[in-house]
Design a protein around this motif. Structure first.
Motif, PDB file in Angstrom:
ATOM      1  N   ASN A 215     148.767  30.582  19.968  1.00 33.40           N
ATOM      2  CA  ASN A 215     149.659  30.336  21.090  1.00 33.40           C
ATOM      3  C   ASN A 215     148.878  29.919  22.324  1.00 33.40           C
ATOM      4  O   ASN A 215     149.306  29.074  23.094  1.00 33.40           O
ATOM      5  CB  ASN A 215     150.478  31.596  21.397  1.00 33.40           C
ATOM      6  N   SER A 216     147.723  30.534  22.538  1.00 31.14           N
ATOM      7  CA  SER A 216     146.801  30.086  23.583  1.00 31.14           C
ATOM      8  C   SER A 216     145.510  29.734  22.892  1.00 31.14           C
ATOM      9  O   SER A 216     145.122  30.373  21.935  1.00 31.14           O
ATOM     10  CB  SER A 216     146.570  31.187  24.624  1.00 31.14           C
TER      11      SER A 216
ATOM     12  N   ASP B  60     135.968  32.619  27.934  1.00 32.33           N
ATOM     13  CA  ASP B  60     136.978  31.764  27.338  1.00 32.33           C
ATOM     14  C   ASP B  60     137.767  31.069  28.433  1.00 32.33           C
ATOM     15  O   ASP B  60     137.972  31.615  29.504  1.00 32.33           O
ATOM     16  CB  ASP B  60     137.934  32.557  26.461  1.00 32.33           C
ATOM     17  N   VAL B  61     138.223  29.854  28.134  1.00 36.22           N
ATOM     18  CA  VAL B  61     139.061  29.104  29.053  1.00 36.22           C
ATOM     19  C   VAL B  61     140.454  29.052  28.464  1.00 36.22           C
ATOM     20  O   VAL B  61     140.659  28.469  27.413  1.00 36.22           O
ATOM     21  CB  VAL B  61     138.526  27.679  29.269  1.00 36.22           C
ATOM     22  N   THR B  62     141.412  29.700  29.091  1.00 37.41           N
ATOM     23  CA  THR B  62     142.773  29.701  28.592  1.00 37.41           C
ATOM     24  C   THR B  62     143.482  28.438  29.049  1.00 37.41           C
ATOM     25  O   THR B  62     143.426  28.074  30.214  1.00 37.41           O
ATOM     26  CB  THR B  62     143.537  30.929  29.115  1.00 37.41           C
ATOM     27  N   ILE B  63     144.147  27.795  28.117  1.00 40.07           N
ATOM     28  CA  ILE B  63     144.741  26.490  28.379  1.00 40.07           C
ATOM     29  C   ILE B  63     146.200  26.637  28.800  1.00 40.07           C
ATOM     30  O   ILE B  63     146.957  27.397  28.208  1.00 40.07           O
ATOM     31  CB  ILE B  63     144.653  25.613  27.119  1.00 40.07           C
ATOM     32  N   SER B  64     146.618  25.912  29.822  1.00 38.12           N
ATOM     33  CA  SER B  64     148.024  25.821  30.190  1.00 38.12           C
ATOM     34  C   SER B  64     148.358  24.369  30.449  1.00 38.12           C
ATOM     35  O   SER B  64     147.479  23.552  30.655  1.00 38.12           O
ATOM     36  CB  SER B  64     148.324  26.653  31.438  1.00 38.12           C
ATOM     37  N   MET B  65     149.602  24.049  30.444  1.00 39.22           N
ATOM     38  CA  MET B  65     150.027  22.662  30.547  1.00 39.22           C
ATOM     39  C   MET B  65     149.891  22.136  31.959  1.00 39.22           C
ATOM     40  O   MET B  65     150.325  22.771  32.907  1.00 39.22           O
ATOM     41  CB  MET B  65     151.498  22.527  30.087  1.00 39.22           C
TER      42      MET B  65
ATOM     43  N   HIS C 223     139.656  19.433  16.764  1.00 43.55           N
ATOM     44  CA  HIS C 223     140.893  19.182  16.035  1.00 43.55           C
ATOM     45  C   HIS C 223     140.569  19.036  14.560  1.00 43.55           C
ATOM     46  O   HIS C 223     139.489  18.570  14.184  1.00 43.55           O
ATOM     47  CB  HIS C 223     141.568  17.918  16.577  1.00 43.55           C
ATOM     48  N   SER C 224     141.506  19.403  13.707  1.00 39.82           N
ATOM     49  CA  SER C 224     141.273  19.305  12.264  1.00 39.82           C
ATOM     50  C   SER C 224     141.298  17.875  11.759  1.00 39.82           C
ATOM     51  O   SER C 224     140.736  17.569  10.709  1.00 39.82           O
ATOM     52  CB  SER C 224     142.321  20.141  11.511  1.00 39.82           C
ATOM     53  N   ASN C 225     141.931  16.974  12.526  1.00 40.63           N
ATOM     54  CA  ASN C 225     141.927  15.555  12.181  1.00 40.63           C
ATOM     55  C   ASN C 225     140.556  14.970  12.491  1.00 40.63           C
ATOM     56  O   ASN C 225     140.078  15.051  13.623  1.00 40.63           O
ATOM     57  CB  ASN C 225     143.024  14.823  12.964  1.00 40.63           C
ATOM     58  N   GLU C 226     139.914  14.359  11.510  1.00 38.85           N
ATOM     59  CA  GLU C 226     138.530  13.909  11.664  1.00 38.85           C
ATOM     60  C   GLU C 226     138.398  12.827  12.724  1.00 38.85           C
ATOM     61  O   GLU C 226     137.460  12.841  13.533  1.00 38.85           O
ATOM     62  CB  GLU C 226     138.002  13.394  10.314  1.00 38.85           C
ATOM     63  N   VAL C 227     139.332  11.862  12.741  1.00 36.44           N
ATOM     64  CA  VAL C 227     139.254  10.776  13.725  1.00 36.44           C
ATOM     65  C   VAL C 227     139.466  11.328  15.135  1.00 36.44           C
ATOM     66  O   VAL C 227     138.742  10.973  16.076  1.00 36.44           O
ATOM     67  CB  VAL C 227     140.293   9.682  13.416  1.00 36.44           C
ATOM     68  N   VAL C 228     140.460  12.195  15.288  1.00 38.43           N
ATOM     69  CA  VAL C 228     140.699  12.812  16.591  1.00 38.43           C
ATOM     70  C   VAL C 228     139.482  13.604  17.026  1.00 38.43           C
ATOM     71  O   VAL C 228     139.068  13.569  18.191  1.00 38.43           O
ATOM     72  CB  VAL C 228     141.947  13.716  16.535  1.00 38.43           C
TER      73      VAL C 228
ATOM     74  N   ILE D  23     149.411  19.730  20.431  1.00 38.61           N
ATOM     75  CA  ILE D  23     149.827  20.073  21.791  1.00 38.61           C
ATOM     76  C   ILE D  23     148.757  20.902  22.492  1.00 38.61           C
ATOM     77  O   ILE D  23     148.472  20.706  23.683  1.00 38.61           O
ATOM     78  CB  ILE D  23     151.168  20.821  21.762  1.00 38.61           C
ATOM     79  N   ALA D  24     148.139  21.822  21.756  1.00 42.60           N
ATOM     80  CA  ALA D  24     147.103  22.658  22.363  1.00 42.60           C
ATOM     81  C   ALA D  24     145.929  21.821  22.836  1.00 42.60           C
ATOM     82  O   ALA D  24     145.364  22.072  23.908  1.00 42.60           O
ATOM     83  CB  ALA D  24     146.642  23.706  21.355  1.00 42.60           C
ATOM     84  N   VAL D  25     145.523  20.816  22.042  1.00 42.94           N
ATOM     85  CA  VAL D  25     144.413  19.949  22.440  1.00 42.94           C
ATOM     86  C   VAL D  25     144.783  19.131  23.672  1.00 42.94           C
ATOM     87  O   VAL D  25     143.979  18.989  24.618  1.00 42.94           O
ATOM     88  CB  VAL D  25     143.999  19.032  21.273  1.00 42.94           C
TER      89      VAL D  25
END
Length: 637
Positions: free
Chosen positions: A56-57, A68-73, A100-105, A538-540
């Motif tokens: 979630n975070s 840690d750096v907590t991410i917000s929009m 990210h799990s996507n290799e290109v990303v 969205i988290a990224v």
């Protein structure tokens, strides 16, 4: 602010790029260029060990960071515990990106991260160079000359042909004369005493040693009379930043107060927001903040609307009383900045055949003391008409207020009919219609057409061959532009100050870091496609937006005040900048800048297109690869 980066960054980056493992990244760079017209720079460094978690975070963890750096929009909701690190210049945690799990990303994220870290490393190297000795001294001097030229530049929002201008009017305060901060100190002190003595505010306010703080307020702010918040408003009327006293209002409170959209309806906006647009209002802004903070610190309940009304009235009475005017007139050397080129500008315009009109809201005895100090005893000889106590903006709106002649020896007003404005004489009050009649500002055909329109439809007189120069957008320039079609020029000293700051390596680093991150956000979303984003996606995106916000905090800190640029409300143009563009054809740091232009000079605006599809590629937010890499020849030079 790109001058410094364009001059020094290319050869510093080139040295590092050529000495490291550039080859493995060329394929990814090629992909980036094919997919986006904006380029990236890369620099291979030791890859940080990162474990990206999709929860979630999303914390960002790295071997070089202990927190840690907590991410917000978009924007941080409340104060960030790492804000001190941002302001103290610790950029390392601002260059660590999620994975990210996507290799290109992930490749895009890794490339952006190494680019950010390379920029930071080069910025550190630049700060260690002694630019004041040897060959570097010449380069530094050349760069300083370039920045100085920007100080003395007139910027154009619209096409202006000075050759067609035959009459030029000038305001006095902060236009022909510029004050030191001691004047705002004086206004602040006098208004504070009135607040305590006349409005019966707690006398403890006088015991705190409160003073005007030049590092707090800027022009172009607004105070919300319902909350006593001092707000920096964007051109879309959104509140980008708000301060309650000397404490920043969390984003969550801004959304709650303005119904989740950071803005008020137009009808509410007119009732609640009081603009603080001129340079005098900076003292008002500071006094509001200090008074509210006093109430908060001492747990004193107060009505924000009443407090704002009392403070503004105290400042107004300070102006009306003439108390500070008398002190300034008695000690001009203390309150006026030097204006060595003013007489040169006025003489040049007069010699070219242009008529000069002096129009000020201040009384004659006050402007006489200042003009004697900055120009000399015979200052009135430079003008075709001298008008004091004009009462702008009412000067533009009145239709029948006559001019009164003022004795320049006693300062008394003569109640006799004025049929003509004579050079060397002094006049008070009046209105634009009378000025037009007595000086015949318009040509005969235009004047006849305007008079017919005036008497047949109640319209206003207009004349495009008049240029008016002033500092206050709404007191000096808006009505002149909107109602009468005058060409307008704003004196905006903040331009020079911000050019200086934005030319520094630390500001360039922040801006180019923002450019890289925004570029990565665009390319990432192209790769993610049109399907609904996953929680990981969205988290990224949230993480990158949070980093952009932190870099903007750094820029705000570098500008030396809590609101940032007078021209930018966070990432959008400010309402002040919007008004400047809308109502001012020209703007400059000082009137002295006019000395660098012919009286027949033609000003051409920069590309004024505003829509996204029109500006794409015109001013890229990331620079081209060859711009950053430079060449071996340029490095050797």
């Amino acid at each position: 602010f790109f001058f410094l980066s364009l001059r020094y960054l290319p050869w510093l980056v080139t040295m590092t790029l050529l000495s490291n493992f550039l080859r493995p990244h060329l394929v990814l760079l090629a992909i980036g260029f094919c997919r986006c017209s904006r380029g990236w720079t890369t620099h291979t460094v030791s890859t940080l060990s990162q474990q990206y978690q999709t929860l979630n975070s999303v914390p960002l963890k790295a071997s070089t960071s202990t927190s840690d750096v907590t991410i917000s929009m978009n924007e941080e909701d409340d104060f960030d515990p790492e804000l001190d690190l941002i302001l103290d210049g610790d950029d390392e945690h601002l260059t660590i990106l999620p994975r990210h799990s996507n290799e290109v990303v992930n490749d895009i994220l890794e490339t952006t991260e190494t680019s950010l870290q390379a920029l930071q490393e080069h910025s550190k190297k630049m700060s260690e160079i002694d630019w004041g000795t040897g060959e570097d001294d010449t380069m530094d001097a050349e760069f300083s000359d370039e920045v100085s030229l920007q100080h003395d530049k007139v910027f154009a929002n619209n096409y202006v042909d000075l050759g067609k201008v035959d009459t030029i009017g000038f305001d006095y305060d902060y236009t022909l004369v510029t004050y030191t901060n001691e004047l705002l100190d004086l206004i602040y002190d006098m208004a504070l005493k009135r607040l305590v003595n006349d409005k019966m505010y707690p006398p403890e306010l006088l015991d705190l040693g409160l003073k005007y703080d030049p590092k707090f307020s800027i022009r172009g702010l607004a105070v919300d009379k319902e909350t006593a918040w001092i707000c920096h408003v964007s051109y879309t009327h959104h509140v980008a930043v708000a301060w309650e006293g000397r404490s920043r209002v969390p984003t969550s409170r801004i959304f709650k107060e303005y119904r989740g959209k950071r803005a008020l309806r137009p009808s509410e906006r007119k009732k609640r927001l009081k603009p603080l647009n001129d340079l005098f209002s900076m003292a008002e802004c500071c006094l509001i903040a200090d008074t509210v903070q006093f109430f908060k610190d001492n747990d004193i309940p107060f009505c924000p609307k009443n407090a704002i009304t009392d403070i503004l009235e105290s400042v107004t009475q300070t102006h009306i009383s003439g108390d500070f005017h008398r002190l300034v007139a008695e000690h001009p050397e203390r309150y006026f900045e030097a204006t060595p080129h003013l007489k040169e500008v006025l003489d040049g315009l007069r010699q070219s055949g242009k008529r000069l009109i002096f129009v000020s809201n201040s009384p004659f005895w006050y402007v006489d003391a200042g003009m004697r100090y900055v120009i000399g005893e015979n200052w009135r000889e430079s003008w075709d008409a001298v008008i004091t106590s004009a009462g702008k903006p009412g000067f533009y709106q009145q239709e029948s207020r006559p001019f009164r002649e003022v004795s320049y020896t006693t300062g008394r007003i003569k109640f006799k009919q004025v049929d003509k404005l004579e050079p060397g004489e002094v006049y008070a009050e009046g209105c634009l219609r009378e000025l037009n009649r007595l000086m015949d500002i318009s040509d005969e055909a235009e004047l006849e057409a305007q008079e017919n329109a005036l008497y047949s439809s109640g319209g206003s007189l207009a004349s495009h061959n008049v240029l008016y120069v002033g500092d206050s957008l709404f007191a000096d320039l808006v009505d002149a532009k909107r109602e009468f079609g005058w060409t307008t020029a704003a004196v905006t000293p903040e331009v020079g100050y911000e050019i200086d700051i934005q030319s520094e390596a630390s500001f360039v680093l922040a801006q180019r870091s923002i450019d890289l991150l925004l570029n990565a956000l665009r390319i990432l979303q192209e790769e993610l496609g049109t399907a609904a984003y996953s929680s990981e996606d969205i988290a990224v995106l949230d993480a990158l937006e949070r980093l952009v916000s932190k870099w903007r905090d750094r820029q705000t800190h570098l500008l030396g005040n809590p609101f940032g640029s007078i021209f930018r409300a966070r990432y959008q143009p400010s309402l002040f900048a919007h008004s400047l563009r809308r109502y001012c054809d020209l703007y400059m740091s000082s009137v002295s800048a006019l000395r660098n232009y012919s009286p027949q000079h033609r000003f051409y605006p920069a590309d004024a297109r505003l829509l996204g599809h029109e500006t794409k590629g015109m001013e890229p937010e990331c620079w081209a690869l060859e711009d950053v890499m430079g060449s071996e020849d340029s490095f050797n030079e």
